[in-house]
Design a protein around this motif. Structure first.
Motif, short mmCIF file in Angstrom:
data_model
loop_
_atom_site.label_atom_id
_atom_site.label_comp_id
_atom_site.label_asym_id
_atom_site.label_seq_id
_atom_site.Cartn_x
_atom_site.Cartn_y
_atom_site.Cartn_z
N ASN A 141 65.67 114.16 44.50
CA ASN A 141 66.27 113.17 44.14
C ASN A 141 67.42 112.46 44.56
N TYR B 27 73.32 120.82 41.03
CA TYR B 27 73.88 119.26 40.92
C TYR B 27 75.17 119.11 41.83
N PHE C 252 68.68 97.90 40.71
CA PHE C 252 67.49 98.78 41.32
C PHE C 252 67.45 100.20 40.56
N ASP C 253 66.71 100.42 39.77
CA ASP C 253 66.74 101.68 38.89
C ASP C 253 65.33 102.05 38.52
N ASN C 254 65.04 103.24 38.69
CA ASN C 254 63.62 103.87 38.11
C ASN C 254 63.47 104.02 36.59
N PHE C 255 64.61 103.69 35.91
CA PHE C 255 64.40 103.78 34.30
C PHE C 255 64.20 105.40 33.98
N SER D 160 78.59 107.48 44.69
CA SER D 160 79.18 108.20 43.41
C SER D 160 79.07 109.67 43.51
N ALA E 138 72.29 105.88 41.71
CA ALA E 138 71.14 106.55 41.35
C ALA E 138 71.03 107.85 41.43
N ARG F 275 63.56 107.09 46.46
CA ARG F 275 62.94 107.89 47.35
C ARG F 275 61.64 107.15 47.89
#
Ligand code: NAD
Ligand code: UFG
Length: 340
Positions: free
Chosen positions: A99, A148, A30-33, A122, A81, A60
């Protein structure tokens, strides 16, 4: 067992997917690239020899996630992600909180709705801030020096709160040190946007002739050669740490927080020399003033990972450089079509 890998098209996620498939897991990416290329997934599919279920969506976005959970019986999630550029997080902190923190909250809500309560997150060595000593053990005080890093701290705390509210959750927080290297076939690797912020891709692009010279940020640290020391870990060793985390996740009775590092510290100049040896190319450099927010030394005590996961990093600094070079020299423009 079905594993959802958010951010599975990214640098660490794509390498981890290979080892997970080799270990027999069914994988859904699953990724929004936003920081990845679809080409990365094609390369993974080439290596594993079959198609991988892939969803384009944003963590999100509840509807995007619901599509995955409705159509697949997901047993656990590995949640890569996230956005990771420190400088950008200082300029645009809300983007990072939204995010990384909100994204994780929405993901956990949808997971709970579908009865999936196992997650590997992560995290990063950045949560130790400027450690008072090295090597770093998991019980060291936590501190973030930029937005971050704070998103990583907040998500760690949020997941601990989640466990307190419901002990059915199985949560592993993996604190990565400095991931480098690439899969050894040379068709996958790190593909940063624009000018790389991190040392290894910058060295690699300098060796291949894309950059004129490496700027070494600070030659006056209290280290043997004056340059900063980090714990560089091969991305395939890091990937293996995730496979090991999944092996223990079902039996957890507390939130596990684990350093994934080698325990060895190498300086910037050590890395330049190792890369020159691996590539046979000169890496021109100049020493410039320190970069704001950098620390002198950061390396892990990885003994807890060995104790609880039976995991330790196996690959040497020479392999890290050789594998990076194979990827960089054969793919000087990375995956080329990033963001598409
Ligand atoms: P990456 O940018 O290559 O991978 C992150 C992936 O997540 C990308 O494919 C991106 O498109 C995707 N993504 C980002 N936001 C998303 C969203 N809202 N919805 C869906 N997909 C989204 O980064 P990476 O180096 O592979 O890092 C993976 C994780 O590890 C990140 O959470 C990062 O913060 C963490 N981490 C990385 C390092 C490092 O130095 N690479 C160190 C410590 C921790
Ligand atoms: N460095 C240079 N020149 C460069 C880039 C880096 O001299 O062009 C030096 C830095 O000063 C530091 C070392 O190389 O001494 C490593 O720097 P990186 O930017 O590669 O990595 P950092 O340790 O600063 O940070 C990385 C990630 C963070 C993460 C942290 C711990 O960027 O997001 O590792 O996991 F939190």
């Amino acid at each position: 067992m079905s594993i959802l890998v958010t951010g599975g098209a990214g640098y660490i996620g794509s390498h981890t997917v290979i080892l997970l498939i080799e270990a027999g897991y069914d994988i859904v990416i699953f990724d929004n690239f936003c920081n990845a290329s679809k080409e990365a997934i094609k390369r993974v599919e080439k290596i594993v020899g079959h198609k991988i279920a892939t969803f384009e969506g944003d963590v999100r976005n509840r509807e995007d996630l619901t599509k995955v959970f409705k159509s697949h019986n997901i047993d656990a999630v590995i949640h890569f992600a996230g956005l990771k550029a420190v400088g950008e997080s200082v300029e645009n902190p809300l983007k990072y909180y939204d995010n990384n923190v909100n994204g994780t909250a929405v993901l956990c809500e949808v997971m709970a709705e579908y009865g999936c309560k196992s997650i590997v997150f992560s995290s990063s060595a950045t949560v130790y801030g400027d450690p008072h000593t090295t090597p770093i053990v998991e019980s060291f005080p936590l501190f973030a020096t930029n937005p971050y890093g704070r998103t990583k701290l907040f998500v760690e705390e949020m997941l601990r709160d989640l466990y307190v509210s419901d002990n059915d959750w199985k949560i592993v927080l993996l604190r990565y040190f400095n991931p480098v290297g690439a899969h050894d076939l040379g068709i996958m690797g790190e593909d940063p946007n624009g000018i790389p912020n991190n040392l290894m891709p910058f060295i690699a692009q300098t060796a291949v002739g894309k950059r004129e010279s490496l700027s070494i940020f600070g030659g006056d640290y209290d280290t043997p050669d004056g340059t900063g020391i980090r714990d560089y870990i091969h991305v395939m060793d890091l990937a293996d740490g995730h496979v090991k985390a999944l092996e223990i996740i079902k039996n957890l009775s507390e939130v596990m927080t684990i350093n994934l590092g080698t325990g060895n510290g190498y300086s910037v100049l050590d890395m330049v020399k190792a890369f020159e040896k691996a590539s046979g190319k000169k890496v021109p450099y100049k020493i410039v003033p320190r970069r704001a927010g950098d620390i002198a030394k950061c390396f892990a005590d990885p003994s807890y990972a060995k104790e609880v996961l039976g995991w330790e990093a196996k690959r040497s600094i020479d392999e890290m450089c050789q594998d990076t070079w194979r990827w960089q020299s054969r793919n000087p423009d990375g995956y080329k079509n990033k963001g598409k």
